[in-house]
Design a protein around this motif. Structure first.
Motif, short mmCIF file in Angstrom:
data_model
loop_
_atom_site.label_atom_id
_atom_site.label_comp_id
_atom_site.label_asym_id
_atom_site.label_seq_id
_atom_site.Cartn_x
_atom_site.Cartn_y
_atom_site.Cartn_z
N GLU A 57 24.93 25.17 9.09
CA GLU A 57 26.24 25.23 9.74
C GLU A 57 26.15 26.20 10.91
O GLU A 57 25.64 27.32 10.77
N ILE A 58 26.61 25.75 12.08
CA ILE A 58 26.58 26.59 13.27
C ILE A 58 27.80 27.50 13.28
O ILE A 58 28.94 27.03 13.18
N LEU A 59 27.55 28.79 13.38
CA LEU A 59 28.62 29.79 13.40
C LEU A 59 28.59 30.56 14.70
O LEU A 59 27.52 30.76 15.30
N LEU A 60 29.75 31.01 15.13
CA LEU A 60 29.86 31.75 16.38
C LEU A 60 29.77 33.25 16.09
O LEU A 60 30.27 33.73 15.07
N HIS A 95 25.86 24.24 23.84
CA HIS A 95 24.72 25.11 23.55
C HIS A 95 23.96 24.65 22.31
O HIS A 95 22.72 24.82 22.24
N THR A 96 24.66 24.08 21.34
CA THR A 96 23.96 23.56 20.16
C THR A 96 23.09 22.36 20.53
O THR A 96 21.92 22.27 20.12
N PHE A 97 23.63 21.45 21.32
CA PHE A 97 22.86 20.28 21.76
C PHE A 97 21.67 20.71 22.62
O PHE A 97 20.58 20.13 22.53
N THR A 112 19.76 18.67 10.57
CA THR A 112 21.13 18.25 10.82
C THR A 112 22.00 19.49 10.87
O THR A 112 21.74 20.48 10.16
N LEU A 113 23.02 19.46 11.71
CA LEU A 113 23.84 20.64 11.97
C LEU A 113 25.32 20.32 11.82
O LEU A 113 25.78 19.25 12.22
N SER A 114 26.06 21.26 11.25
CA SER A 114 27.51 21.16 11.16
C SER A 114 28.14 22.04 12.24
O SER A 114 27.75 23.20 12.40
N ILE A 115 29.10 21.47 12.95
CA ILE A 115 29.80 22.18 14.03
C ILE A 115 31.30 22.14 13.76
O ILE A 115 31.86 21.06 13.53
N ASN A 116 31.94 23.29 13.76
CA ASN A 116 33.37 23.36 13.52
C ASN A 116 34.16 22.96 14.76
O ASN A 116 33.81 23.35 15.88
N LEU A 117 35.23 22.21 14.56
CA LEU A 117 36.15 21.85 15.63
C LEU A 117 37.54 22.36 15.29
O LEU A 117 38.01 22.20 14.16
N SER A 118 38.20 22.96 16.26
CA SER A 118 39.56 23.44 16.05
C SER A 118 40.55 22.28 16.12
O SER A 118 40.24 21.20 16.64
N ALA A 119 41.75 22.51 15.60
CA ALA A 119 42.80 21.48 15.66
C ALA A 119 43.13 21.15 17.11
O ALA A 119 43.38 19.99 17.45
N ASN A 120 43.13 22.16 17.98
CA ASN A 120 43.42 21.91 19.40
C ASN A 120 42.41 20.95 20.01
O ASN A 120 42.76 20.07 20.79
N SER A 121 41.15 21.11 19.65
CA SER A 121 40.12 20.24 20.19
C SER A 121 40.23 18.83 19.63
O SER A 121 40.04 17.84 20.35
N ILE A 122 40.54 18.73 18.33
CA ILE A 122 40.69 17.42 17.71
C ILE A 122 41.77 16.61 18.42
O ILE A 122 41.67 15.39 18.57
N ASN A 123 42.82 17.29 18.87
CA ASN A 123 43.93 16.61 19.54
C ASN A 123 43.75 16.54 21.05
O ASN A 123 44.66 16.13 21.77
#
Length: 214
Positions: A57-60, A95-97, A112-123
């Motif tokens: 999982e990719i963390l900031l 940066h992950t890609f 394989t990598l997990s990347i979190n997306l915020s609700a703002n980005s999803i919309n």
């Protein structure tokens, strides 16, 4: 101050939180423009260590003045409050890609990598086009990426979110529903969002080895 009455409230932590977030207003753009942000990879491993780690999982993180890694909690909360999360999510994706591309060029086996997306980005209606462009630019297979949507985040338009997930899934991406069980509409999310994985919120399992209820 003059002509004012201030009522003291026991809940002073609300005021402290507000002051912390306000202190980030002028820092947000500077952090994004500089080299303060960094990415970390947290391994996701089977409980029985029968195979090598192949998923992360990719963390900031934030780079401190002494090169230490600082938790980004207040930074992310402020970014959500002041409408900066779309920009941060795109930074993480890019940066992950780019890192995956460098590993690919060196002939390394790609995880394989997990990347979190915020609700703002999803919309954000333009996010999927951005992701597709980056897949093409870096030559990365969508099958390597699992996007995580936090259940506790407020998704303004559930239908749009579900459509975004379906379209990204058709590319080959996977999706996980994070913090499952803590939101007000857990099963509504589960019914409406076509995700591949559930991540049960840690509050339910943190003491699973000692607490019969957990």
């Amino acid at each position: 101050g003059r002509d004012r009455v201030y009522v003291l409230d026991d809940n002073v932590d609300i005021l402290a939180r507000r002051d912390r977030l306000l202190s980030w207003i002028n820092k947000l753009n500077a952090v994004m423009a500089g080299d303060t942000l960094l990415l970390r990879a947290q391994p996701i491993v089977p409980t029985a260590n029968t195979q090598d780690v192949c998923h992360y999982e990719i963390l900031l993180g934030l780079r401190g003045d002494d090169d230490s890694v600082l938790p980004p909690g207040d930074f992310i909360e402020a970014a959500e409050c002041y409408n900066r999360m779309q920009r941060i999510d795109r930074w993480v994706i890019d940066h992950t890609f780019a890192w995956l591309r460098r590993q690919q060029m060196q002939g390394a086996e790609l995880p394989t990598l997990s990347i979190n997306l915020s609700a703002n980005s999803i919309n954000d209606g333009s996010l999927l086009d951005f992701i597709i462009d980056r897949f093409g630019s870096y030559g990365i297979s969508p099958h390597l990426i699992c996007f995580e949507v936090t259940e506790t985040a407020t998704i303004d338009n559930l239908a749009n979110a579900a459509d975004f997930i379906r379209r990204a899934t058709r590319l080959g991406c996977k999706f996980a529903l994070d913090d499952f069980g803590t939101g007000r509409s857990s099963y509504e999310y589960l019914k409406q969002l076509p995700v591949d994985y559930l991540k049960i919120d840690g509050v339910f399992i943190v003491n699973v080895n000692t607490d019969r209820g957990d």
